[in-house]
Design a protein around this motif. Structure first.
Motif, mmCIF file in Angstrom:
data_model
loop_
_atom_site.group_PDB
_atom_site.id
_atom_site.type_symbol
_atom_site.label_atom_id
_atom_site.label_comp_id
_atom_site.label_asym_id
_atom_site.label_seq_id
_atom_site.Cartn_x
_atom_site.Cartn_y
_atom_site.Cartn_z
ATOM 1 N N ASN A 113 0.824 -1.202 0.000
ATOM 2 C CA ASN A 113 0.000 0.000 0.000
ATOM 3 C C ASN A 113 0.859 1.253 0.000
ATOM 4 N N MET A 114 0.370 2.282 -0.676
ATOM 5 C CA MET A 114 1.039 3.578 -0.612
ATOM 6 C C MET A 114 0.955 4.152 0.797
ATOM 7 N N THR A 115 -0.174 3.957 1.460
ATOM 8 C CA THR A 115 -0.307 4.449 2.824
ATOM 9 C C THR A 115 0.673 3.748 3.761
ATOM 10 N N SER A 116 0.935 2.469 3.531
ATOM 11 C CA SER A 116 1.862 1.742 4.402
ATOM 12 C C SER A 116 3.265 2.316 4.310
ATOM 13 N N GLN A 117 3.688 2.702 3.112
ATOM 14 C CA GLN A 117 5.021 3.275 2.955
ATOM 15 C C GLN A 117 5.148 4.597 3.700
ATOM 16 N N VAL A 118 4.138 5.448 3.563
ATOM 17 C CA VAL A 118 4.186 6.761 4.219
ATOM 18 C C VAL A 118 4.084 6.608 5.729
ATOM 19 N N TRP A 119 3.176 5.754 6.188
ATOM 20 C CA TRP A 119 2.973 5.616 7.633
ATOM 21 C C TRP A 119 4.142 4.899 8.298
ATOM 22 N N ALA A 120 4.739 3.923 7.613
ATOM 23 C CA ALA A 120 5.913 3.249 8.188
ATOM 24 C C ALA A 120 7.080 4.212 8.322
ATOM 25 N N ASN A 121 7.215 5.140 7.375
ATOM 26 C CA ASN A 121 8.264 6.147 7.477
ATOM 27 C C ASN A 121 7.984 7.122 8.620
ATOM 28 N N TRP A 122 6.709 7.436 8.837
ATOM 29 C CA TRP A 122 6.332 8.375 9.893
ATOM 30 C C TRP A 122 6.430 7.737 11.276
ATOM 31 N N TYR A 123 6.254 6.442 11.351
ATOM 32 C CA TYR A 123 6.216 5.754 12.643
ATOM 33 C C TYR A 123 7.516 5.941 13.428
ATOM 34 N N LEU A 124 8.649 6.059 12.743
ATOM 35 C CA LEU A 124 9.945 6.234 13.393
ATOM 36 C C LEU A 124 10.409 7.688 13.384
ATOM 37 N N ASN A 125 9.502 8.622 13.129
ATOM 38 C CA ASN A 125 9.903 10.024 13.127
ATOM 39 C C ASN A 125 10.380 10.463 14.508
ATOM 40 N N GLY A 126 9.751 9.944 15.557
ATOM 41 C CA GLY A 126 10.208 10.275 16.896
ATOM 42 C C GLY A 126 11.614 9.791 17.178
ATOM 43 N N LEU A 127 11.984 8.633 16.613
ATOM 44 C CA LEU A 127 13.356 8.141 16.768
ATOM 45 C C LEU A 127 14.354 9.081 16.113
ATOM 46 N N ASP A 128 14.005 9.633 14.950
ATOM 47 C CA ASP A 128 14.898 10.577 14.282
ATOM 48 C C ASP A 128 15.196 11.776 15.170
ATOM 49 N N HIS A 129 14.154 12.350 15.762
ATOM 50 C CA HIS A 129 14.355 13.515 16.626
ATOM 51 C C HIS A 129 15.065 13.126 17.916
ATOM 52 N N TYR A 130 14.819 11.926 18.400
ATOM 53 C CA TYR A 130 15.493 11.483 19.622
ATOM 54 C C TYR A 130 17.000 11.379 19.405
ATOM 55 N N VAL A 131 17.420 10.799 18.275
ATOM 56 C CA VAL A 131 18.847 10.616 18.007
ATOM 57 C C VAL A 131 19.524 11.940 17.685
ATOM 58 N N ASP A 154 18.212 15.317 17.932
ATOM 59 C CA ASP A 154 17.981 16.484 18.782
ATOM 60 C C ASP A 154 18.315 16.215 20.248
ATOM 61 N N TYR A 155 17.864 15.070 20.765
ATOM 62 C CA TYR A 155 18.070 14.791 22.182
ATOM 63 C C TYR A 155 19.465 14.225 22.449
ATOM 64 N N CYS A 156 19.895 13.236 21.661
ATOM 65 C CA CYS A 156 21.209 12.620 21.876
ATOM 66 C C CYS A 156 22.337 13.399 21.215
ATOM 67 N N GLY A 157 22.025 14.243 20.234
ATOM 68 C CA GLY A 157 23.038 15.098 19.632
ATOM 69 C C GLY A 157 23.889 14.433 18.565
ATOM 70 N N VAL A 191 21.747 4.392 10.104
ATOM 71 C CA VAL A 191 23.165 4.402 10.457
ATOM 72 C C VAL A 191 23.467 5.704 11.192
ATOM 73 N N ILE A 192 24.390 5.619 12.156
ATOM 74 C CA ILE A 192 24.802 6.771 12.962
ATOM 75 C C ILE A 192 26.322 6.776 13.018
ATOM 76 N N PHE A 193 26.938 7.918 12.746
ATOM 77 C CA PHE A 193 28.389 8.035 12.643
ATOM 78 C C PHE A 193 28.944 8.761 13.863
ATOM 79 N N SER A 194 30.174 8.370 14.232
ATOM 80 C CA SER A 194 30.866 9.032 15.335
ATOM 81 C C SER A 194 32.331 8.604 15.305
ATOM 82 N N ASP A 195 33.180 9.371 15.992
ATOM 83 C CA ASP A 195 34.590 9.006 16.156
ATOM 84 C C ASP A 195 34.833 8.201 17.419
#
Length: 417
Positions: free
Chosen positions: A220-238, A240-243, A255-259
């Motif tokens: 479904n087209m809705t499944s693609q959009v909603w599955a992407n939105w479902y983890l939007n909070g994780l994006d901001h957590y990593v 904005d909150y974790c820096g 993927v998350i990069f660091s030294d």
């Protein structure tokens, strides 16, 4: 009747959504004839030769007017799904909705997606305008040149594990029209529940995993959009909150990069605890910290510093698919143009990596058997395969001077008594 309730103060909803409430989407915009016509063109793109779509397209204007009336008077009910299994890389259960339902899915996404876009971070590359696989790979290349380590994570059984109550609550933060929410609930309710492993999270009872409604239909087209939105909070957590600003997500792969390797391992534990509130688990075998110089599998490529190569599994699946299509072309089942389109599409994907030699060898091999508009017979194709496996034989006239001199010395030595 909808089985969902909207609660904008739900803490689980606040995890997956922001607080931007500008220009709320409404049901009248979804049911507008112009929006339905745009959704029809998107749903029928590249598929107009199919029987159901061809019948709908013969009187598409009257059919869209009838659909609009059904939406406005509340008589529209989503139909059943056609379920089939695809075995590529992994076994997936695909659920195909009726064509008229897919028009409604596109119409809903046309109105809701722009509102969701405003709250999403720019480093989320899937199912968004101006993004995609190429944007994600280019972003990965930039980050890999700046950092030494990368944490690569994958969510286990993502689509089957999405909790529908949490998803609906997160959409309710952005959508406030009751009629549009009822339509979204109907789309969610009609989809069959997917089978996934039972996981117990903090606060669950013995029967909680069986009581939760889980899973989005793949297709479904809705499944693609909603599955992407479902983890939007994780994006901001990593970010904005974790820096950790060097962050890329493509649906459930991120993927998350660091030294600092220790900070990435600690972040992995934080992400694991955060995802528990969304009732998700990180895949234990596919989530680990790599060195960026070692080559990390991401988006179908093995990414190194400064270059990337295709994964071997991708090449094997392509060869298997091409052999099957060659057989169908030789048997007269498929036209030659279908084979050419498959090869061109795969080469377009492979061109995003350093695959010039691979594509050149494929092109030279295709020129050996492809005639002017049609394929060679099966016997001729087998002969070409046999000739490629046989070693090159040199005639005496083609021997190198050093070999001729060596042979003369051997013959002279054997002639001495």
């Amino acid at each position: 009747m909808s089985t969902f309730r909207v609660n904008s103060t739900n803490s689980e909803a606040c995890l997956a959504a922001g607080s931007n409430r500008l220009q709320q989407p409404d049901f009248v915009t979804v049911a507008d004839f112009g929006n339905l016509a745009l959704a029809y063109r998107k749903a029928a793109k590249g598929k107009k030769k199919r029987d159901d779509i061809a019948r709908f397209s013969m009187h598409w204007e009257s059919n869209l007017l009838s659909l609009r009336n059904n939406l406005l008077d509340g008589s529209f009910q989503p139909g059943g799904y056609k379920i089939f299994t695809v075995h590529e890389k992994k076994t997936r259960t695909i659920m195909a909705a009726p064509f008229i339902d897919r028009i409604v899915h596109h119409a809903v996404c046309n109105v809701v997606s722009p509102v969701l876009e405003r709250s999403m971070v720019p480093n989320t590359c899937a199912n968004r305008p101006g993004k995609g696989t190429k944007a994600g790979l280019e972003l990965y290349s930039r980050f890999s040149l700046r950092y030494r380590y990368v944490l690569k994570c994958d969510i286990r059984q993502y689509f089957p594990s999405i909790d529908r109550d949490i998803l609906f609550a997160s959409l309710g933060v952005k959508v406030h029209d009751p009629r549009l929410l009822r339509l979204i609930a109907d789309i969610l309710n009609v989809a069959p529940l997917t089978e996934a492993e039972c996981d117990w999270f903090p606060g669950d009872t013995l029967l909680t995993p069986l009581e939760r409604r889980r899973g989005l239909p793949i297709g479904n087209m809705t499944s693609q959009v909603w599955a992407n939105w479902y983890l939007n909070g994780l994006d901001h957590y990593v970010m904005d909150y974790c820096g950790f600003g060097a962050y890329i997500r493509y649906v459930d792969d991120f993927v998350i990069f660091s030294d600092c390797k220790k900070s990435l391992n600690a972040l992995k534990q934080d992400i694991t605890r955060y995802l528990e509130r969304l009732r998700l688990r990180i895949h234990p075998e596919k989530s680990r910290v790599y060195r960026t110089c070692d080559g990390v599998p991401f988006l179908g490529f093995r990414n190194f510093r400064g270059f990337r190569t295709l994964l071997k599994g991708n090449i094997r699946r392509f060869k298997r698919r091409i052999r099957r299509k060659i057989k169908e072309v030789n048997d007269g089942v498929l036209p030659m143009g279908s084979l050419n389109s498959s090869i061109a599409g795969w080469c377009g994907h492979a061109r995003m990596g350093d695959t010039w030699l691979l594509r050149d060898s494929l092109q030279r091999r295709m020129l050996q058997w492809r005639g002017p508009g049609e394929a060679l017979p099966r016997a001729a194709w087998g002969l070409v395969e046999q000739q490629q496996r046989q070693p090159v034989r040199r005639v005496p006239e083609q021997q190198q001077p050093e070999q001729q001199e060596q042979q003369q010395r051997v013959s002279l030595c054997s002639a001495v008594p």
